[in-house]
Design a protein around this motif. Structure first.
Motif, PDB file in Angstrom:
ATOM      1  N   GLY B 211       0.795  -1.218   0.000  1.00  0.00           N
ATOM      2  CA  GLY B 211       0.000   0.000   0.000  1.00  0.00           C
ATOM      3  C   GLY B 211       0.830   1.272   0.000  1.00  0.00           C
ATOM      4  N   ARG B 212       2.083   1.159   0.433  1.00  0.00           N
ATOM      5  CA  ARG B 212       2.883   2.372   0.645  1.00  0.00           C
ATOM      6  C   ARG B 212       3.240   3.094  -0.634  1.00  0.00           C
ATOM      7  NH1 ARG B 212       7.311   0.208   4.687  1.00  0.00           N
ATOM      8  NH2 ARG B 212       5.923  -0.945   6.059  1.00  0.00           N
ATOM      9  N   THR B 213       3.318   2.352  -1.744  1.00  0.00           N
ATOM     10  CA  THR B 213       3.721   3.001  -2.998  1.00  0.00           C
ATOM     11  C   THR B 213       2.529   3.287  -3.902  1.00  0.00           C
ATOM     12  OG1 THR B 213       4.124   0.793  -3.898  1.00  0.00           O
ATOM     13  CG2 THR B 213       6.024   1.981  -3.022  1.00  0.00           C
ATOM     14  N   MET B 214       1.322   2.949  -3.432  1.00  0.00           N
ATOM     15  CA  MET B 214       0.123   3.122  -4.266  1.00  0.00           C
ATOM     16  C   MET B 214      -0.453   4.518  -4.165  1.00  0.00           C
ATOM     17  SD  MET B 214      -2.189  -0.203  -3.462  1.00  0.00           S
ATOM     18  CE  MET B 214      -1.686  -1.833  -4.021  1.00  0.00           C
ATOM     19  N   THR B 215      -1.005   4.980  -5.285  1.00  0.00           N
ATOM     20  CA  THR B 215      -1.892   6.141  -5.227  1.00  0.00           C
ATOM     21  C   THR B 215      -3.176   5.754  -5.943  1.00  0.00           C
ATOM     22  OG1 THR B 215      -0.977   7.026  -7.275  1.00  0.00           O
ATOM     23  CG2 THR B 215       0.005   7.805  -5.224  1.00  0.00           C
ATOM     24  N   LEU B 216      -4.282   6.340  -5.526  1.00  0.00           N
ATOM     25  CA  LEU B 216      -5.561   6.009  -6.155  1.00  0.00           C
ATOM     26  C   LEU B 216      -5.654   6.688  -7.512  1.00  0.00           C
ATOM     27  CD1 LEU B 216      -8.217   6.095  -3.306  1.00  0.00           C
ATOM     28  CD2 LEU B 216      -7.420   4.137  -4.636  1.00  0.00           C
ATOM     29  N   PRO B 217      -6.046   5.961  -8.548  1.00  0.00           N
ATOM     30  CA  PRO B 217      -6.205   6.593  -9.857  1.00  0.00           C
ATOM     31  C   PRO B 217      -7.460   7.469  -9.875  1.00  0.00           C
ATOM     32  CG  PRO B 217      -6.953   4.322  -9.950  1.00  0.00           C
ATOM     33  CD  PRO B 217      -6.411   4.534  -8.556  1.00  0.00           C
ATOM     34  N   GLY B 251       6.693  -2.036  -9.586  1.00  0.00           N
ATOM     35  CA  GLY B 251       6.815  -0.621  -9.261  1.00  0.00           C
ATOM     36  C   GLY B 251       8.273  -0.190  -9.171  1.00  0.00           C
ATOM     37  N   LEU B 252       9.070  -0.978  -8.463  1.00  0.00           N
ATOM     38  CA  LEU B 252      10.498  -0.654  -8.289  1.00  0.00           C
ATOM     39  C   LEU B 252      11.233  -0.572  -9.619  1.00  0.00           C
ATOM     40  CD1 LEU B 252      11.629  -2.894  -5.267  1.00  0.00           C
ATOM     41  CD2 LEU B 252      11.775  -0.406  -5.393  1.00  0.00           C
ATOM     42  N   THR B 253      10.811  -1.395 -10.577  1.00  0.00           N
ATOM     43  CA  THR B 253      11.501  -1.447 -11.862  1.00  0.00           C
ATOM     44  C   THR B 253      10.813  -0.564 -12.912  1.00  0.00           C
ATOM     45  OG1 THR B 253      10.249  -3.456 -12.400  1.00  0.00           O
ATOM     46  CG2 THR B 253      12.441  -3.754 -11.462  1.00  0.00           C
ATOM     47  N   GLY B 254       9.919   0.289 -12.465  1.00  0.00           N
ATOM     48  CA  GLY B 254       9.316   1.257 -13.370  1.00  0.00           C
ATOM     49  C   GLY B 254       8.329   0.667 -14.363  1.00  0.00           C
ATOM     50  N   ALA B 257       3.005   1.943 -12.665  1.00  0.00           N
ATOM     51  CA  ALA B 257       2.927   3.257 -12.012  1.00  0.00           C
ATOM     52  C   ALA B 257       2.167   3.151 -10.693  1.00  0.00           C
ATOM     53  CB  ALA B 257       2.230   4.256 -12.940  1.00  0.00           C
ATOM     54  N   ALA B 258       2.415   4.120  -9.832  1.00  0.00           N
ATOM     55  CA  ALA B 258       1.786   4.119  -8.505  1.00  0.00           C
ATOM     56  C   ALA B 258       0.263   4.048  -8.621  1.00  0.00           C
ATOM     57  CB  ALA B 258       2.202   5.367  -7.731  1.00  0.00           C
ATOM     58  N   ASP B 259      -0.299   4.777  -9.591  1.00  0.00           N
ATOM     59  CA  ASP B 259      -1.764   4.792  -9.681  1.00  0.00           C
ATOM     60  C   ASP B 259      -2.322   3.625 -10.495  1.00  0.00           C
ATOM     61  OD1 ASP B 259      -1.078   5.609 -12.202  1.00  0.00           O
ATOM     62  OD2 ASP B 259      -2.309   7.421 -12.200  1.00  0.00           O
ATOM     63  N   GLU B 260      -1.427   2.759 -10.989  1.00  0.00           N
ATOM     64  CA  GLU B 260      -1.894   1.507 -11.600  1.00  0.00           C
ATOM     65  C   GLU B 260      -1.927   0.369 -10.580  1.00  0.00           C
ATOM     66  OE1 GLU B 260      -0.178   1.745 -16.173  1.00  0.00           O
ATOM     67  OE2 GLU B 260       1.241   1.283 -14.572  1.00  0.00           O
ATOM     68  N   GLN B 261      -1.236   0.571  -9.477  1.00  0.00           N
ATOM     69  CA  GLN B 261      -1.049  -0.535  -8.532  1.00  0.00           C
ATOM     70  C   GLN B 261      -2.333  -1.004  -7.846  1.00  0.00           C
ATOM     71  OE1 GLN B 261       2.407   0.383  -6.066  1.00  0.00           O
ATOM     72  NE2 GLN B 261       3.605   0.906  -7.884  1.00  0.00           N
ATOM     73  N   PRO B 262      -3.252  -0.094  -7.455  1.00  0.00           N
ATOM     74  CA  PRO B 262      -4.478  -0.592  -6.803  1.00  0.00           C
ATOM     75  C   PRO B 262      -5.291  -1.531  -7.710  1.00  0.00           C
ATOM     76  CG  PRO B 262      -4.217   1.744  -6.366  1.00  0.00           C
ATOM     77  CD  PRO B 262      -3.176   1.385  -7.398  1.00  0.00           C
TER      78      PRO B 262
END
Lengths: 341, 341
Positions: B211-217, B251-254, B257-262
């Motif tokens: 959850g720490r690297t996520m942002t909501l799209p 995420g670490l390897t680019g 994206a943060a907002d794709e993670q959820p």
């Protein structure tokens, strides 16, 4: 084999005569373990604190890394100024003291030593930070800290008659928050898998309905643990999302007592981890039951894995001790920080 | 088919002429939905509140259930004193107003109606509480509330030309916190599976490193969701404990994206759920791709499942609406609480 703590006591090293030769740090997210090595590669002293990179005594921009380092190693450096220093773990991550970029698999001890990145302390000491390892691909994998333990495990047997020798090709398991299973071939980390077993256990017990009916047993419940492993192994086809609910339904139907539920869930998760590992190994023509994995980690946790592995027909797992210290020393020698006496 | 809200508006029922005939409650852990039915089984009015059994306006011993009931239905009862009432959901659990013991599979609508348990309100009204369903066995399963929705889904089509008819033998999916997949044969709940998909998603995003690297799209990311489903389906052999870590490594390897993670993690979890379902169905000679499952739940969530199911070759999934209200009415009729006009 006599069980030994990972950090030899002063009494254990009392016979050591060599002068301090190296400071080595195992610096993770939640803890900092510092070792003072003698010239023969023996641990002269150790210091453990909770000053992991997410728990520094002050913010990084306020010298938090320096403060934690001084607290751990200041007295050693006062007595032996200018000692070389090496560090491994999350201290080399993007959130660490300096970023030590991942090297890619296959990764040897030589490659790790060649890729150390330097950071200078406020007092001008240079610390060599070991890189992590990246396995690229559609589903990449990363490790940081474990690579050093693996190097140490591959050296195990040196100077410790009681430790099992690890062949240069081996399956190495590192249980924990993010458990790793690593395939080593010809002394190189070829590929590896990460299972979020420990962290998912904490999240399920702390933040789902499963934790609400649990009570901690007075002592670990081996039978409940074994039952969880069995369920994952024999009834795990629906996957963890389904089997986890059995903690609740077995409780509701009076078949699993509140104080059996924590170890049952632990067995369930470790059972799913090993079933998943077995499945991916099978795709490479390997079988867990035919392997003799080496385990690196806390004794009680490794013992838990040994009993779970036995359910999968894998009865030759062995715990390797002092892998972290050995790995730090080994890479320091390869990086030219210290010459063994 | 025109999308309709699960709670018909006053405008939709404006044509209804029949007098109030039944109060029906869908009373779960975190919400209370109350319906006022007319004698033809049509919904005359609805009231939704957050007064789930774990969120009552006052403690149960201080009349919390009565207070929530009065708040939801008091005005209806003032206008039509003595209406019969029925309730389904966690209100019948050990933590509910009265315990309505589970009935065992195979469970028919008749058996559910015959096993309702009564509770009296402080004002002397009797409420019939629908039991849950237990599938006994080595790994038992339980449902409470879903049984009523399934009864409703099996009746779908009555009075709603737009709703798909559900055959009396069907696979029914109820996505959510604890997703259920239910095998219905000859109109009876034969067996079912629970997947903790929604709750595990919340625990992983809220209480692990993922959850720490996520942002909501800004809006749901269908491509990221589909990618997660694909990974679970094609690379899921190691299991969820392993694939979940790909949120972090991609995420670490680019590569994510943060907002794709959820949505990626959502797809991963639902993909593992469906892969697990497919595996257990296969043991019974059934195949997800050959089935035409009925989905009961929020429209957006059912749509998410429909796209995931399509990846498994299952393209005939249909969402059934108003299952809860239909089921409550149906069981009330069978229990003799009300005679349809």
């Amino acid at each position: 084999m006599k069980a030994r703590d990972a950090s030899p006591s002063a009494a254990e090293v009392a016979g050591a005569a060599s002068a301090p030769a190296l400071i080595a740090l195992d610096w993770g997210t939640t803890s900092l373990r510092a070792y003072l090595f003698g010239a023969a590669g023996e641990v002269l002293a150790a210091h453990t604190s909770a000053a992991g990179i997410m728990n520094l005594p002050s913010a990084p921009e306020d010298g938090g890394f320096d403060a934690a380092f001084d607290d751990a190693c200041g007295a050693w450096l006062a007595a032996s100024p200018g000692l070389p220093a090496i560090a491994a773990g999350m201290v080399g991550s993007a959130q660490g003291w300096v970023q030590a970029p991942y090297i890619e698999t296959p990764a040897s001890a030589e490659a790790l030593a060649a890729a150390v990145v330097r950071v200078s302390t406020a007092r001008g000491l240079s610390i060599a930070v070991v890189p992590g390892v990246l396995e690229p691909g559609a589903l990449p994998n990363v490790m940081r800290g474990e690579e050093t333990q693996i190097v140490g495990a591959l050296e195990a047997g040196d100077g410790d008659a009681g430790a099992p020798a690890v062949p240069q090709s081996a399956l190495i398991g590192l249980p924990g928050t993010h458990a790793k299973w690593v395939v080593v071939e010809d002394g190189r980390i070829e590929r590896f898998y990460t299972f979020m077993t420990g962290e998912v256990y904490a999240a399920l017990t702390g933040h789902t309905i499963l934790g609400r009916t649990m009570t901690l047993p007075a002592a670990p419940d081996a039978a409940a643990f074994a039952r969880g492993v069995t369920v994952a192994r024999e009834h795990g086809a629906a996957g963890l999302l389904a089997t986890a609910f059995s903690v609740r339904t077995l409780g509701l139907t009076g078949q699993l007592a509140a104080d059996e539920q924590p170890d049952y869930l632990s067995g369930l998760l470790i059972g799913h981890e090993l079933a998943g590992l077995d499945a991916v190994l099978a795709r490479r023509g390997l079988a867990l039951r035919a392997s003799a994995p080496k385990l690196i980690g806390a004794d009680a946790l490794c013992e838990r894995y040994r009993t779970a592995l036995a359910q999968f027909g894998c009865v030759n797992a062995q715990t390797v001790r002092h892998a972290t210290e050995r790995g730090l020393w080994n890479i320091a020698v390869r990086a030219g920080l210290v010459k063994p006496a």
